[in-house]
Design an enzyme around this catalytic site. Structure first.
Site, PDB file in Angstrom:
ATOM      1  N   LYS A 114       0.839  -1.204   0.000  1.00 20.77           N
ATOM      2  CA  LYS A 114       0.000   0.000   0.000  1.00 20.77           C
ATOM      3  C   LYS A 114       0.868   1.246   0.000  1.00 20.77           C
ATOM      4  O   LYS A 114       0.607   2.211  -0.716  1.00 20.77           O
ATOM      5  CB  LYS A 114      -0.943  -0.015   1.215  1.00 20.77           C
ATOM      6  CG  LYS A 114      -2.112  -0.981   1.037  1.00 20.77           C
ATOM      7  CD  LYS A 114      -2.853  -1.242   2.331  1.00 20.77           C
ATOM      8  CE  LYS A 114      -3.933  -2.312   2.117  1.00 20.77           C
ATOM      9  NZ  LYS A 114      -4.545  -2.789   3.359  1.00 20.77           N
TER      10      LYS A 114
ATOM     11  N   ASP B  71     -11.138   3.294   4.532  1.00 18.89           N
ATOM     12  CA  ASP B  71     -11.551   1.908   4.325  1.00 18.89           C
ATOM     13  C   ASP B  71     -13.078   1.799   4.227  1.00 18.89           C
ATOM     14  O   ASP B  71     -13.602   0.774   3.805  1.00 18.89           O
ATOM     15  CB  ASP B  71     -11.069   1.025   5.493  1.00 18.89           C
ATOM     16  CG  ASP B  71      -9.741   0.355   5.183  1.00 18.89           C
ATOM     17  OD1 ASP B  71      -9.484   0.091   3.990  1.00 18.89           O
ATOM     18  OD2 ASP B  71      -8.971   0.104   6.124  1.00 18.89           O
TER      19      ASP B  71
ATOM     20  N   GLN C 121      -4.831  -1.750   9.830  1.00 15.66           N
ATOM     21  CA  GLN C 121      -4.714  -3.055   9.166  1.00 15.66           C
ATOM     22  C   GLN C 121      -5.351  -4.148  10.027  1.00 15.66           C
ATOM     23  O   GLN C 121      -5.024  -4.277  11.210  1.00 15.66           O
ATOM     24  CB  GLN C 121      -3.227  -3.359   8.903  1.00 15.66           C
ATOM     25  CG  GLN C 121      -2.985  -4.606   8.098  1.00 15.66           C
ATOM     26  CD  GLN C 121      -3.532  -4.542   6.663  1.00 15.66           C
ATOM     27  OE1 GLN C 121      -3.358  -3.543   5.967  1.00 15.66           O
ATOM     28  NE2 GLN C 121      -4.209  -5.602   6.236  1.00 15.66           N
TER      29      GLN C 121
END
Ligand code: NDP
Length: 284
Positions: free
Chosen positions: A54, A121, A98
């Protein structure tokens, strides 16, 4: 049936070009760049690879990124304190926590603590609510990437029977909602579904997101169906496999995504997209 491989890398490259251009314009006009903070708790090797990828992708399109690596023993309060700091950091437009988090940390509490306007997200309950209403602010990256791929290949969604296999909050449910908003007739299947094969066989579009290697076989799929494989499963050989038995199913699908190279690259791309959008919103 002539099949077409849906190339997630190609679709991604197109969207990343757009992100790069818009990032450059903002930099020239406002001397600012989108900023993403990735928070990683513990030593999960897969998570470390995801975060590294990422960050590299951010650098490629001109997005600033930083990584906060915390030890496995980090307490919930310590993690909340870091998120609070990032929520108030003007150089950070997106915060990515994460998953999975260690067991002693309450995942939903942490996801709700991310400021909803930095929730790139799209997991915050406020953003889930906006999505449910049909007025999304941040769309979860994997389902968003799926819709972008279907659009890129001009695949009709309206009026089609779409079957989503899996009902997680991060993939299955939001994918089903997005397909519904595109006027598909949507069925969601899960581990308690009876007659799964029968449900799948009716599908014009299948989205498989269960985490079981090669689960979807040729005999479960209608001739000409569009098959989107979200699954990422590590085989004993070390190779990656999707939830669909690609070799078999590609013989009858009209379109199919490979693993790797299908949904995976799109997920990261839509994260970059959401980070850009977050900055664009903040500068009006
Ligand atoms: P979860 O484990 O959260 O959810 C799995 C879902 O699949 C559940 O709803 C479960 O049903 C259902 N399921 C499990 N087994 C069966 C079965 N035998 N028959 C029918 N349904 C079943 O997984 P995620 O949604 O987080 O991820 C799914 C897969 O997608 C994983 O392989 C993951 O690695 C991958 N993934 C890939 C991404 C990408 O970028 N390509 C991004 C995110 C995930 P129930 O609810 O009844 O338990």
């Amino acid at each position: 049936m002539s099949k077409k491989i849906i190339d997630g890398k190609l679709v991604s490259a197109n969207i990343r070009e757009e992100i790069k251009k818009r990032t450059k314009v903002i930099k020239e006009k406002y001397s600012r760049v989108p900023g993403l903070a990735a928070v990683l708790v513990g030593e999960d090797p897969a998570s470390q690879i995801y975060v590294r990828n990422k960050r590299k992708s951010c650098a490629d399109v001109g997005i600033y990124s930083e990584e906060h690596k915390l030890s496995e023993s980090t307490t919930q309060d310590e993690l909340l304190e870091l998120i609070n700091k990032l929520n108030n950091d003007v150089n950070i437009n997106g915060i990515l926590v994460q998953l999975p988090l260690p067991n002693h940390i309450d995942e939903s509490n942490i996801l709700s603590s991310v400021a909803s306007d930095k929730d790139v997200d799209g997991f915050h309950p406020i953003n889930a609510g906006h999505l449910f209403e049909g007025k999304p602010e941040f769309i979860p990256c994997t389902p968003h990437g799926i819709i972008k791929m279907l659009e890129f290949y001009n695949i009709d969604i309206e009026g089609k029977n779409a079957v989503v296999l899996g009902r997680s909050n991060i993939v299955g449910k939001p994918a089903a909602i997005l397909l519904l908003q595109k006027n598909a007739t949507v069925t969601i299947c899960h581990s308690r579904t009876k007659n799964l094969n029968h449900e799948l066989k009716k599908a014009d579009i299948i989205v498989a997101a269960i985490g079981k290697a090669h689960f979807v076989k040729k005999e479960m799929v209608k001739e000409g169906a569009v098959v989107i494989d979200v699954g990422i499963n590590r085989l004993e050989t070390g190779k990656l496999a999707g939830d669909v038995d690609f070799d078999q199913v590609q013989e009858i699908a009209s379109f199919i995504t490979p693993v790797p190279g299908g949904v995976g690259p799109m997920t990261i791309t839509m994260l970059l997209w959401n980070t850009l959008i977050s900055l664009e919103k903040s500068i009006g």
